[in-house]
Scaffold this active site. Structure first.
Site: not given
Length: 302
Positions: A41, A213, A215
């Site tokens: 990340y 999801a 947004g």
């Protein structure tokens, strides 16, 4: 995943550390004490800024659960991205993560993606070594099917505790797999059959990445079905005195697997919008749960 600044190799700065601190504070204020990382990340910067916050906040490490993942090598110049679950790589990646996180151990390590070349005996030896050294306390997988989990489990003496998959009201193939049996639509599904049931049967906790999801039902609807679903989500949130984000997470948590949602946002306001999912039992009736599913599905069940 949202912490640490950019995805390039530029160094993070004080503002990135402050942003991480604000996100962690919002999570703790909302009853959330488990933090999910991966060594890739922001090319390691997400773990590093989190470690900076741990270093400057005495007692914080004892209040939280830290989870990280390894097994993906990012593309770098002409070198393509690959998966790498060789035992020596797993151990090295964990040691690097511990350095960035500034902690002596992580509570849970997930194997991020299946590596077709991985020898389960080699993987098991690496996990066992990490456990015996006290560097990792629990282990799980991510994006793996039932057969892959079972094959690995046969070679280790301690239980795999989690499987992290993309699951949401938008990404529903994990659910559809169980109801499309003996229908033509079954051939269109890409989710590995029986994985949810295997995890339920063997105590492997399902974790849902992409749980909100992206947004799609709380701000950026595109299709008629998405608009209809977002409208229903808002109506249920208003009726129950909570937020649309919480309704989406309740829909996952209401499943018998008690799915643990993973929220990828680093925005404090977005994290706080999920507070009721951490502090309240899922407040959806049988009919409301199905209403959400059928509206998002845009078609009746077979």
């Amino acid at each position: 995943m949202a912490l640490g600044g950019s995805w390039d190799t530029d160094a993070y700065g004080p503002a990135d550390i402050d942003a991480a601190e604000a996100a962690i504070g919002a999570a703790l204020d909302s009853g959330i004490d488990t933090f999910d990382h991966a060594d890739i990340y922001r090319r390691g910067k997400a773990e590093a800024v989190f470690g900076e916050v741990l270093a400057r906040t005495p007692g914080l490490r004892e209040r939280i659960v830290l989870q990280t993942k390894c097994g993906i090598r990012l593309a770098d110049g002409d070198r393509p991205g690959i998966y790498d679950l060789r035992g020596s790589t797993i151990v090295r990646r964990v040691e690097e993560s511990l350095g960035r996180l500034r902690t002596d151990f992580v509570d849970v390590l997930l194997l991020h993606r299946p590596d077709p070349l991985a020898d389960p005996r080699d993987v098991a030896a690496a996990l066992t070594s990490l456990r015996e050294q006290g560097l990792v306390r629990g282990f799980g997988v991510s994006n793996m099917n039932a057969a892959q989990i079972a094959r690995l489990q046969r070679h280790i003496e301690f239980p795999l505790v989690a499987n992290q998959l993309e699951m949401s009201l938008d990404r529903r193939d994990w659910l559809e797999d169980g109801v499309l049996v003996n229908t033509p639509a079954a051939a269109e599904g890409g989710f590995p059959a029986g994985t949810v049931e295997h995890c339920l049967e063997h105590g492997v906790r399902l974790q849902a990445w992409g749980a909100l999801a992206q947004g799609r039902f709380t701000g950026r609807q595109e299709s008629p079905d998405e608009h209809a679903t977002a409208r229903l989500v808002r109506e249920l949130a208003e009726a129950k005195g909570t937020t649309p984000e919480t309704v989406l997470l309740w829909w996952l948590q209401r499943h018998p697997a008690r799915i643990a949602p993973v929220m990828g946002s680093g925005r404090p306001e977005r994290i706080r919008a999920c507070r009721d999912a951490a502090l309240r039992e899922p407040d959806l009736t049988h009919e409301e749960w199905y209403d959400l599913w059928l509206t998002a599905r845009g078609a009746p069940l077979p």
